[in-house]
Design a protein around this motif. Structure first.
Motif, PDB file in Angstrom:
ATOM      1  N   GLU A  22      32.807  -8.756 -14.618  1.00  0.00           N
ATOM      2  CA  GLU A  22      33.593  -9.903 -15.067  1.00  0.00           C
ATOM      3  C   GLU A  22      32.970 -11.200 -14.542  1.00  0.00           C
ATOM      4  O   GLU A  22      32.667 -11.319 -13.352  1.00  0.00           O
ATOM      5  CB  GLU A  22      35.034  -9.746 -14.541  1.00  0.00           C
ATOM      6  CG  GLU A  22      36.053 -10.362 -15.482  1.00  0.00           C
ATOM      7  CD  GLU A  22      37.458 -10.276 -14.908  1.00  0.00           C
ATOM      8  OE1 GLU A  22      37.801  -9.182 -14.375  1.00  0.00           O
ATOM      9  OE2 GLU A  22      38.176 -11.292 -14.954  1.00  0.00           O
ATOM     10  N   GLY A  45      30.826  -2.738 -15.631  1.00  0.00           N
ATOM     11  CA  GLY A  45      31.557  -3.801 -14.946  1.00  0.00           C
ATOM     12  C   GLY A  45      31.314  -3.958 -13.470  1.00  0.00           C
ATOM     13  O   GLY A  45      32.133  -4.592 -12.773  1.00  0.00           O
ATOM     14  N   HIS A  60      35.324   1.846 -12.460  1.00  0.00           N
ATOM     15  CA  HIS A  60      34.075   1.132 -12.729  1.00  0.00           C
ATOM     16  C   HIS A  60      32.909   1.988 -12.258  1.00  0.00           C
ATOM     17  O   HIS A  60      33.063   2.841 -11.389  1.00  0.00           O
ATOM     18  CB  HIS A  60      34.064  -0.205 -11.999  1.00  0.00           C
ATOM     19  CG  HIS A  60      35.100  -1.138 -12.505  1.00  0.00           C
ATOM     20  ND1 HIS A  60      34.950  -1.876 -13.655  1.00  0.00           N
ATOM     21  CD2 HIS A  60      36.345  -1.421 -12.046  1.00  0.00           C
ATOM     22  CE1 HIS A  60      36.043  -2.589 -13.870  1.00  0.00           C
ATOM     23  NE2 HIS A  60      36.915  -2.317 -12.916  1.00  0.00           N
ATOM     24  N   TYR A  95      29.244  -2.512 -19.899  1.00  0.00           N
ATOM     25  CA  TYR A  95      29.614  -3.941 -19.926  1.00  0.00           C
ATOM     26  C   TYR A  95      29.312  -4.597 -18.591  1.00  0.00           C
ATOM     27  O   TYR A  95      29.329  -3.952 -17.550  1.00  0.00           O
ATOM     28  CB  TYR A  95      31.077  -4.135 -20.342  1.00  0.00           C
ATOM     29  CG  TYR A  95      32.101  -3.470 -19.457  1.00  0.00           C
ATOM     30  CD1 TYR A  95      32.450  -2.124 -19.627  1.00  0.00           C
ATOM     31  CD2 TYR A  95      32.742  -4.189 -18.441  1.00  0.00           C
ATOM     32  CE1 TYR A  95      33.386  -1.516 -18.817  1.00  0.00           C
ATOM     33  CE2 TYR A  95      33.693  -3.580 -17.625  1.00  0.00           C
ATOM     34  CZ  TYR A  95      34.008  -2.242 -17.819  1.00  0.00           C
ATOM     35  OH  TYR A  95      34.926  -1.648 -17.010  1.00  0.00           O
TER      36      TYR A  95
END
Lengths: 366, 366, 366, 366
Positions: free
Chosen positions: C59, C123, C117, C56
């Motif tokens: 953020e 991320g 992470h 992913y």
């Protein structure tokens, strides 16, 4: 501020007072506890005598509440992961973590930087008071009623649990076991005959060691009976050193803190032998250690290890062991508690009763 | 019976002779070896001086061939599981197993009952002779040609490998690492500046320790250069104790065998600190160890461990490490061998050359 | 905000872009680094293909900079405990700690709660960019110049270091060694012939294992040469299963992630055998595991262990091992890097070169 | 030759006979024992059914005496290091060492080469006979009278002791403990509700685990009562998988041997989770294990470990644990023995009583 009945000292100067002690009420708290029993040990007496230079009062206080061995009952407690509920009996943990890598994983007994605190000893009020506040992770639940009369021994026993954890690890440096993978014909010698010495002996015996307690004088019948009860032996080393050392020593445990005695016995260790140093006596006189002593340690792959304190899991395991012994040995386990006194009997800190194993303050007699 | 050129002593009386020595020819043998190099260490000199009371001649002999550090070439060998073939270079193992539980699993370095033998030291002829017979499991193959000039260091290095194996195990008693799981800002102090001290320092440095060597006098340029080469530091502790002890010591390694020095430094150990006792000096004078020393060891969870010898795997790993250092440090690794002599130069046993790190007998000069 | 040349993807959707990427300038930073090399591995290709659902973006970002294998040079750095200075070459650590008990002690590779992470994967922006900012504890210094051309292998090798750390621990459940305390006649089989498989083989060989690599097809000469170089063997298991399994397998290492292959070989494990599961292939088809397989694992005391990632100490040790191999095997170690490309050659993410061991992006070609 | 009352089978063909069995009288023996109790387990029934292909008769015999779980009384015994005297009650050890490195150190449970024997199973007569001869190192003393009625459980419990020893070792690969260094909020799930499943549950609970037993059907009240007694929980996994898996599983223990069930639960393991495979069911049907299962094991650092048998020290510790539970749980521990029968009731081998936990043959009823 509230007043609570408490036994206080002024660390490291010493002295002892019983009376009302003023402490602030916490705005929020996660557990409130009533003290049931407090055990008394050499550290308490050392603080009262002013002989422990490392002790210090909590920040902002001119007195410190004494007490690190205890049993308490939960009055109020928030929901927690340890299954502790109001009414439960618990043993509070003495040492509180700092921020080092060992403390961060719950092993404040192995604190790296020394920035931990100890209830009733270094910078934190102890448990010799009518009630106190704490947090669930610092409380260890006592499993059943049958143990309330011996649970106060969990604090001294947790030291033994930790010491044997270290032994388990260190003894892996070679095959320490006999030819059949057990300790059954290995010899453990415990120097001392106080409460910690007995707890170490119970432990060594459970491991399967031929277990010998020793001291520089005979012991009273009560203690002799306890030695017999667990199937161990006792010898006065001033008389029977030969019997103690016969076949050599595999595990040596010192509770005396006396260097002369430690090295006298260390010279009897077998190959791969291990000595657990536990007892402290900062004022013990020096003994000479020479080249041949160092040789002996090297040629025989010997380990000498200091071990202090214990962590939450050691309290947990201590309670499991006490549970077993309480049942197996029955009411005789209660003989460990040689005297119960009222909190006002502060004479106890300066006058050690003859033949004491463990003296306990009963807070219901306040 | 055959005659072989050999260097012999009469243990434990002492003395040293070079000449023809008569030994029986084995009826059957699994390996015949030609000696290439023999290293000389303090044990050899101690035996020649007659100061090692534990040494003894092989049964039925009035002399013992000296020599436990060596490199040999295989002349003949039976098929074996270790991939050793005629022409290979090998390091012979010093200690030979007895029947105890540790010996039975190839760990005669941890012999439980003391019934092992050591080539050239206790009841077994050593390797300071033109050729000898052995068995494959007592020979460790040298991996490549580049190492022949340093492989003789495998024997002293195997002791270091074993000592660090013990350190690895014992250090698991707590989190010994820093906050990031490495040894990078932990301090290792090595007492001594002989060959073992340097090998320990190479090792500590590879682990990531800030590594300090120390002695009670300055060191010659050759040694200073080697300290710089590995990125370590040297301080004369009679002058710079403060620098050595700054931040405390995490791992203390003694190669001096001197109790006074050991305890001087042990008092600088940090919490969870470990002291490896390796150097022996049976005649070193006593030092006083008192109650506060014992206290210190206990309160800080300190471990003192003696470590002697090493087993087959330690020879194996020693050769792997030498291989690395031989390449990484290049020809400078050869500076470890400060002198090569002929077998007839038996003066070497009574006169230690100034600035010696390791003196080696070259058997091609016989 | 600044623009930096970077290779980005959109996780977990996939795709790959090379060009200017806008990132905020940090107000304060402790280290600024210039990227030298980036290694490419299956994870990078999996992300570009959009087949790694666990990946992913950071953020607040719609793209993530790729890259977790790398070598960088320090442009600026604050004073630190790791001896890293401007101009030094370093390998950045991939995984960054969360707050669990393992992360708190620097073992984010063993993260308990999953809240860590990974640079370029989960991320956090990776290292495939011209320069980046970091902190000293996430940088591991490369010891010498001779290694710059292979140091990019430290990241994949750190996984092997960790896996063998776990093996070392797990193998203590019994005596895994042979009768002489070594691995010399124990057999390690490595499934796969990619870069991780080779690094595992180098490692197994250094431990002393008889080491066999295997795959379901023959391997090109370059790889065959590398197998010979380290003294290992290669067999195509579709042809020579008997040779691979002769004498049984003691240590099985899988880099394929293919269950059918894993269990085919697991059924050849000896008593006390250990299987390290390392390679992942989420889309590999199922294989049937039945009661007799479970029986086999139990009756033989077999351990199957998954191992992922590695921590700071594993990077440190990886660099030490690479240093050794770089010197011992000389320029042949450079054959590990089968191709060097420019950052703009993003075709590499969708077209794996034939016979690739490791492809590396050279950021000087930007 | 003498005749002894015995229960025999013909391994691996099967069948069961009770009657006089002819065995040679030993010329010399070190211990003669009278059988008190024999426990019956799945292995006995499997042998009688002829479904255990690995079983075989002692050399030169066409029948083998059954029985590996037992309690015996010493009739005669030579002086020994284990403190065993005539009249003592003992548990005989099942597995007898071969010559491998593990057997040589008393760890025949970890036999490397498979050349061990098991009483009543592989090539050695078992204990289902009126009396037998043995040696002291194969006998483990029962500490006190209170335990005679549960000591027959020592043999199955020794397997659990060994499995937890392996767990202790393997769990050191990361920090398995919670933030406070205990297992108190970690979850153990035990698959199965037979005698071994209960013994595992007692153990897990003593460690501090939140302990759940599970099966694919409800359990009778007697078993439910035992679950409550130790403070564990039971769920039927066909109904309440969600409750079992809530928060994930840290320690999974399988006593079913059923691959489908094992992998169903293995997919619920937390990071660093450990699965102990103990139960065997060679005929259990296959389950599909695919790439995502292997992924899961790797990414979460999971360990699956088979564990079989136990050694002398595990019998010793098993008796210590039984001693504790016998006292703590009182007469309820006797509920473990759900039936006592006469040796002639050989129907028991083919008809398993409903709700059996452990059926025991009482040799006083011969």
């Amino acid at each position: 501020m509230s007043k609570v009945k408490a036994i206080t000292t002024d660390a490291p100067t010493g002295g002892v007072v019983f009376g009302d002690f003023e402490l602030p009420d916490p705005e929020h708290y996660s557990a409130k506890l009533k003290t049931i029993y407090s055990g008394i040990c050499g550290t308490d007496r050392g603080m009262v005598a002013g002989s422990l230079s490392f002790a210090y009062n909590p920040e902002g206080y001119r007195q410190m509440v004494l007490g690190h061995e205890g049993l308490a009952q939960v009055l109020e407690i928030e929901k927690n992961n340890f299954g502790i509920k109001p009414g439960d009996y618990v043993v509070p943990i003495v040492r509180r973590p700092g921020k080092c890598v060992n403390c961060r994983m719950g092993r404040m007994d192995n604190c790296t930087d020394g920035n931990k605190h100890e209830a009733g000893v270094t910078g934190m009020h102890g448990f010799m008071r009518g009630y106190f506040y704490d947090t669930p992770e610092n409380l260890v639940k006592v499993q059943d009623k049958g143990m309330f009369d011996v649970a106060v021994l969990a604090e001294p026993l947790k030291n033994v649990e930790k010491a044997f954890e270290v032994f388990d690890k260190v003894s892996e440096r070679s095959i320490f076991f006999n030819d059949y993978g057990t300790y059954e014909d290995k010899k453990a010698v415990v120097i001392g005959t106080g409460s910690e010495a007995f707890l170490f002996s119970f432990f060594a015996k459970d491991y399967g060691f031929d277990t010998v307690l020793t001291n520089r004088h005979p012991i009273p019948d009560l203690k002799k009976g306890m030695v017999d009860m667990i199937g161990a032996e006792f010898y006065d080393y001033t008389m029977d050193m030969d019997k103690i050392a016969e076949g050599g020593i595999d595990l040596l445990i010192d509770t005396s803190g006396h260097p002369g005695t430690i090295f006298k016995f260390a010279r009897k260790l077998n190959n791969n032998g291990i000595a657990i140093l536990f007892g402290t006596n900062g004022k013990a006189p020096p003994t000479g250690v020479d080249g041949s002593d160092i040789d002996y340690i090297i040629e025989k792959n010997i380990t000498l290890l200091g071990s202090v304190d214990g962590a939450r899991n050691h309290y947990f395991m201590a309670l499991e062991h006490l549970r077993k012994w309480r049942y197996v040995y029955g009411d005789r386990m209660k003989e460990f508690i040689t005297k119960k006194i009222s909190p006002s009997d502060i004479d106890i800190f300066t006058n050690k009763p003859e033949n004491e194993i463990k003296t306990v303050i009963d807070w219901s007699r306040v």
